[in-house]
Design an enzyme around this catalytic site. Structure first.
Site, PDB file in Angstrom:
ATOM      1  N   GLY A  46      10.197 -12.721  -7.417  1.00 27.96           N
ATOM      2  CA  GLY A  46       9.359 -13.332  -8.443  1.00 27.96           C
ATOM      3  C   GLY A  46       8.226 -12.393  -8.789  1.00 27.96           C
ATOM      4  O   GLY A  46       7.840 -11.535  -7.979  1.00 27.96           O
ATOM      5  N   GLN A  51      -0.032 -10.166 -12.111  1.00 27.54           N
ATOM      6  CA  GLN A  51       0.258  -9.046 -11.199  1.00 27.54           C
ATOM      7  C   GLN A  51       0.476  -7.733 -11.932  1.00 27.54           C
ATOM      8  O   GLN A  51       0.393  -6.659 -11.330  1.00 27.54           O
ATOM      9  CB  GLN A  51       1.494  -9.360 -10.343  1.00 27.54           C
ATOM     10  N   CYS A  99       4.007 -10.841  -0.650  1.00 24.78           N
ATOM     11  CA  CYS A  99       3.549 -10.799  -2.039  1.00 24.78           C
ATOM     12  C   CYS A  99       3.461  -9.346  -2.478  1.00 24.78           C
ATOM     13  O   CYS A  99       2.951  -8.498  -1.742  1.00 24.78           O
ATOM     14  CB  CYS A  99       2.176 -11.456  -2.162  1.00 24.78           C
ATOM     15  N   LEU A 100       3.949  -9.048  -3.675  1.00 25.25           N
ATOM     16  CA  LEU A 100       3.935  -7.673  -4.180  1.00 25.25           C
ATOM     17  C   LEU A 100       2.511  -7.174  -4.423  1.00 25.25           C
ATOM     18  O   LEU A 100       2.294  -5.972  -4.560  1.00 25.25           O
ATOM     19  CB  LEU A 100       4.763  -7.573  -5.468  1.00 25.25           C
ATOM     20  N   HIS A 141       4.651 -20.067  -5.084  1.00 16.05           N
ATOM     21  CA  HIS A 141       3.958 -18.776  -4.940  1.00 16.05           C
ATOM     22  C   HIS A 141       3.588 -18.210  -6.319  1.00 16.05           C
ATOM     23  O   HIS A 141       2.444 -17.796  -6.547  1.00 16.05           O
ATOM     24  CB  HIS A 141       4.862 -17.804  -4.179  1.00 16.05           C
ATOM     25  N   GLU A 142       4.566 -18.211  -7.236  1.00 17.14           N
ATOM     26  CA  GLU A 142       4.319 -17.629  -8.564  1.00 17.14           C
ATOM     27  C   GLU A 142       3.357 -18.495  -9.371  1.00 17.14           C
ATOM     28  O   GLU A 142       2.489 -17.982 -10.083  1.00 17.14           O
ATOM     29  CB  GLU A 142       5.633 -17.420  -9.324  1.00 17.14           C
ATOM     30  N   HIS A 145      -0.163 -17.799  -8.580  1.00 12.30           N
ATOM     31  CA  HIS A 145      -0.697 -16.593  -9.227  1.00 12.30           C
ATOM     32  C   HIS A 145      -1.358 -16.932 -10.566  1.00 12.30           C
ATOM     33  O   HIS A 145      -2.333 -16.294 -10.956  1.00 12.30           O
ATOM     34  CB  HIS A 145       0.418 -15.572  -9.480  1.00 12.30           C
TER      35      HIS A 145
HETATM   36 ZN    ZN Z   1       2.736 -12.782  -5.118  1.00  9.11          ZN
END
Ligand code: ZN
Length: 188
Positions: A46, A51, A99-100, A141-142, A145
């Site tokens: 995701g 991000q 998480c990226l 999670h997304e 964000h």
């Molecule tokens: Zn993330």
């Protein structure tokens, strides 16, 4: 194809509430295509617009479940309904999240086991997905964000301290830091 730099925790856009998408134009279509490319290259399941430095309410997802059903799409201006989150400590094996924007880190976090996502796609067509398990986790999670919340913000005291220590050690937590999937290889 364009892979975009992924912002690392500390940049303001990651920690602010994103704005609804109101303009459906060529630029939005390109942004979504680039977000898919970036998610694939990372690789991730995701990726949310903040991000990649865009404060708009949309995310992309790509997940294949146990029955080989592929869930792949873009959620624009999403809404999310959740079942209650179970109390107690997370299982470090089954409930660890990454998480990226905190590359290389993983911590256990309890999430609602069921989530219903309602969103629109690039053609402004509404759709709904009833998710469970890991897909429900991805959506939570997304979605977080888009409200400026990283999973690290939700951790219990001890892991929150551990992640804060790691952020400090790596020199993160400042505006403008990013990494480029496919080019930068970050150590765990
Ligand atoms: Zn993330």
């Amino acid at each position: 194809m364009a892979v975009l730099p992924i912002l690392i925790t500390g940049d303001p856009v990651l920690h602010e509430v994103a704005q609804p998408v109101t303009v459906f134009d060529e630029a939005l279509t390109r942004l979504v295509a680039d977000m898919f490319d970036t998610m694939t290259e990372a690789p991730g399941v995701g990726l949310a617009a903040p991000q990649v430095g865009v404060g708009l309410r949309l995310f992309v997802f790509h997940w294949t479940d146990d029955t080989d059903t592929l869930y792949r799409g873009v959620a624009i201006n999403p809404e999310l309904w959740l079942s209650p989150t179970p109390i107690g400590d997370p299982d470090e094996d089954d409930e660890s999240e990454g998480c990226l924007s905190l590359p290389g880190e993983r911590f256990g976090l309890r999430r609602a086991p069921l989530a219903t996502l309602r969103a629109i796609d690039l053609d402004q067509r509404p759709y709904e997905i009833k998710a469970e398990g890991w897909l429900a986790r991805i959506f939570q999670h997304e979605y977080d964000h888009l409200d400026g919340v990283l999973y690290a913000d939700r951790l219990a005291h001890a892991p929150a301290k551990a992640v804060a220590k790691s952020i400090k050690k790596k020199g993160w937590g400042e505006p403008g830091l990013s990494w480029l999937p496919g080019t930068d290889h970050l150590e765990d």
